[in-house]
Design an enzyme around this catalytic site. Structure first.
Site, short mmCIF file in Angstrom:
data_model
loop_
_atom_site.label_atom_id
_atom_site.label_comp_id
_atom_site.label_asym_id
_atom_site.label_seq_id
_atom_site.Cartn_x
_atom_site.Cartn_y
_atom_site.Cartn_z
N GLY A 56 0.85 -1.19 0.00
CA GLY A 56 0.00 0.00 0.00
C GLY A 56 0.87 1.23 0.00
N CYS A 83 5.44 -6.11 1.51
CA CYS A 83 5.79 -4.69 1.48
C CYS A 83 5.11 -3.94 2.63
CB CYS A 83 5.45 -4.13 0.11
SG CYS A 83 6.35 -2.64 -0.24
N TYR A 84 4.14 -3.10 2.36
CA TYR A 84 3.47 -2.40 3.46
C TYR A 84 2.88 -3.41 4.45
CZ TYR A 84 0.35 0.78 5.99
OH TYR A 84 -0.27 1.49 6.97
N HIS A 175 7.99 -7.77 -3.94
CA HIS A 175 6.69 -8.21 -4.46
C HIS A 175 6.80 -9.56 -5.18
CE1 HIS A 175 4.41 -4.56 -3.58
NE2 HIS A 175 5.56 -3.94 -3.75
N GLU A 177 4.41 -11.21 -6.32
CA GLU A 177 3.30 -11.38 -7.27
C GLU A 177 3.58 -10.85 -8.67
OE1 GLU A 177 3.53 -9.37 -4.74
OE2 GLU A 177 2.51 -7.46 -5.04
N GLY A 230 -22.22 -11.53 -27.36
CA GLY A 230 -21.25 -12.02 -28.33
C GLY A 230 -19.88 -12.19 -27.69
N GLY A 231 -19.71 -11.65 -26.48
CA GLY A 231 -18.44 -11.75 -25.77
C GLY A 231 -18.39 -12.98 -24.87
N ASP A 233 -17.86 -13.28 -21.54
CA ASP A 233 -18.47 -13.25 -20.20
C ASP A 233 -19.94 -13.66 -20.24
OD1 ASP A 233 -16.01 -12.21 -19.66
OD2 ASP A 233 -16.70 -10.15 -19.41
N SER A 234 -20.69 -13.05 -21.14
CA SER A 234 -22.12 -13.39 -21.19
C SER A 234 -22.29 -14.80 -21.74
CB SER A 234 -22.91 -12.38 -22.00
OG SER A 234 -22.48 -12.35 -23.34
N LYS A 375 -10.83 -12.58 -15.52
CA LYS A 375 -11.06 -12.86 -16.94
C LYS A 375 -10.37 -14.15 -17.42
CE LYS A 375 -12.63 -10.93 -20.85
NZ LYS A 375 -13.91 -10.19 -20.96
#
Ligand code: XMP
Length: 519
Positions: A56, A83-84, A175, A177, A230-231, A233-234, A375
């Site tokens: 942070g 870190c923080y 870090h 990650e 059309g994507g 996710d849906s 995603k």
């Protein structure tokens, strides 16, 4: 979604917080990222196996610094402070944190000083006693809290990593990650598996089973509606709901006339013909085009399209009647962003994600099966569900569609021109293996005419811009270094095959200061 082994990541506002969550999920462990001030009951309800404290921007001695809530240490569960997060551990457990003589930012090397701790065991087995890591800090720990020992040091941080091996509490000044810490994943996995005792197994397959069961239980004998765009996710949302309730799901697909080449046909072929869903396809392109007549301002385009979408959708829903639930493809980053602490929430530069968004006063109960997924996880679920590869890996497409890629007025003719040019670009990207190496790529039709020459004749025709970017999160992006031959082929094909275009340019701006879209 509880009752499974969960790691809780407390978010203290680092730009990397989401990345920590993604890495934990990649390690096949379920985690949730929650603001540091989330009420204790809410967090403990998740029955955390362990805690990760994010970095942070604050300094622990600052008057308004966010602090470590008591329940974390009281729980007795393992803790990893990054870190923080490490400085918080030191501060709350009786160590000392001071400003470093100089801010440390970028690549550094750490030397492992205690060779016998579980956190670094796998990293050390791979890379030896010196590891490359990514640092980004202003404060550092100058005195260990009681019970801790130094696990690693760097030139600038005498305590680059610390651990209380008895109580399973660890702190990293760097870090793990980010990709610039090559052994970061080994360190994170060691924390999850060897220190927290996780068994793993958070996989798309398990997710699908759980999601289907929980949707079925929730919907009972009710009726569900889902808007397909059309994507991916849906598409994944609808497929999960369809598995759960079959014919009690109805999908609505609104053809706005602003979609890419072949897209409306593909949606019908995939969902109605191939997956056997009940699909209402509405061709509202004439209404959308009429709304856009004479409009050149991008925000007005967005508003008109958004408003029309809602009207069309509501009319279809009303005609159907008797619908209890609405399924939506909300993803975890949207959920996190709406609650994130302190992180400078990006100024609202465009009215994003408002198209395809439905009015808040709709009386449906919401089903959001992807609410806890990133995603890349949605894509893996899509693959596991057997959805077509082209759909699963499709780049994001803005709700207002081609309307914000046609600079100036949107007309049927200009839509045809852009669609054709865009299809050539995308086809060549797939053929060359570059589609999957870019996060988003598309053509833009500019509102200028330039002079050209074709045969012996002078032409005065439109310009198409090509845009291709690489990015992790779309907040920042870089232009893709596409090979020259690929660009040459695309340019050549567009100028030769698309009527009314005599010039092609490639956009070499990064975001910021530019944006991904041109409007
Ligand atoms: P920008 O252009 O802001 O785009 O750098 C970042 C990402 O957001 C998408 N985008 C939109 N998505 N409605 C959407 O649903 C919009 O109005 C909109 N504008 C931009 C863009 O395609 C990129 O993925």
């Amino acid at each position: 979604m509880v009752a499974r082994e969960t790691i809780v990541i407390l978010d203290f506002g680092s730009q990397y917080s989401q990345l920590i969550a993604r890495r934990v999920r990649e390690a096949a462990v379920y985690c949730e990222l929650v603001p540091y001030h989330t009420p204790a009951e809410e967090v403990m309800h998740l029955q955390p196996r362990g805690f990760i404290l994010s970095g942070g921007p604050a300094s622990v001695y600052a008057p308004d610094a966010p602090h470590l809530p008591d329940y974390v240490l009281q729980s007795g569960r393992p803790v990893l402070g990054i870190c923080y997060g490490m400085q918080l551990l030191a501060y709350h457990l009786g160590g000392r944190v001071d400003p470093a003589p100089q801010r440390e930012y970028g690549l550094a090397r750490i030397e492992l000083t205690d060779v016998d701790n579980p956190l670094f065991a796998d990293a050390r087995a791979l890379a030896g006693d010196t590891l490359a890591v990514w640092m980004s800090h202003g404060d550092r720990i100058t005195q260990l809290p009681p019970g801790f020992e130094v696990l690693a040091r760097s030139a600038n941080s005498p305590i680059a990593a610390m651990g209380d091996l008895q109580r399973h509490r660890y702190g990293l000044q760097f870090h793990p990650e980010v990709v610039h810490t090559p052994q970061g994943m080994q360190i994170i996995r060691a924390f999850l598996y060897d220190i927290c005792g996780c068994a793993g197994g958070w996989t798309p397959g398990n997710f699908i089973e759980e999601a289907v069961q929980s949707i079925r239980a929730r919907v009972g004998a009710g009726q569900v509606l889902c808007a397909l765009s059309g994507g991916v996710d849906s598409a994944v949302t609808a497929t999960l709901v369809h598995r759960a309730v079959g014919g009690r799901l109805t999908c609505i697909f609104v053809n706005t006339g602003l979609l890419r080449q072949g897209e409306p046909e593909e949606v019908v072929a995939t969902f109605r013909d191939h997956l056997g869903m009940r699909l209402i396809a509405v061709d509202a392109s004439a209404q959308f085009l009429a709304d856009l007549q004479g409009v050149t301002d991008p925000e007005v385009k967005r508003q008109r399209i958004g408003a029309r979408f809602i009207r069309v959708f509501e009319a279809e829903a009303a005609r159907l009647g008797g619908v209890d639930f609405l399924a939506q493809g909300t993803l975890y980053p949207d959920v996190i962003e709406s609650t994130a602490p302190d992180r400078a929430v990006a100024a609202k530069i465009k009215t994003h994600h408002n198209v395809g968004g439905l009015p808040p006063d709709m009386r449906f109960q919401l089903i959001e099966p992807l609410r806890y997924l990133f995603k890349d996880e949605v894509r893996r679920v899509g693959e596991a569900l057997g959805l077509p590869r082209q759909l699963v890996w499709r780049h994001p497409f803005p709700g207002p569609g081609l309307a914000v890629r046609i600079l100036g007025e949107v007309t049927r003719e200009r839509l045809e021109t852009l669609r054709h040019a865009d299809a050539i670009f995308i086809e060549e990207l797939w053929a060359s293996g570059w589609y999957e190496r870019t996060a988003q790529a598309f053509a833009v039709l500019l509102p200028v005419q330039t002079v050209g020459v074709m045969g012996d004749a002078r032409t005065y025709a439109s310009v198409v811009a090509l845009r291709a970017v690489t990015t992790e999160d779309f907040m920042t992006a870089d232009w893709a270094r596409l090979p020259e031959e690929l660009l040459a082929r695309v340019s050549n094909r567009i100028v030769n095959e698309v009527k009314g275009v005599n010039r092609v340019v490639y956009d070499i701006s990064s975001k910021p200061p530019a944006t991904v879209e041109w409007e």
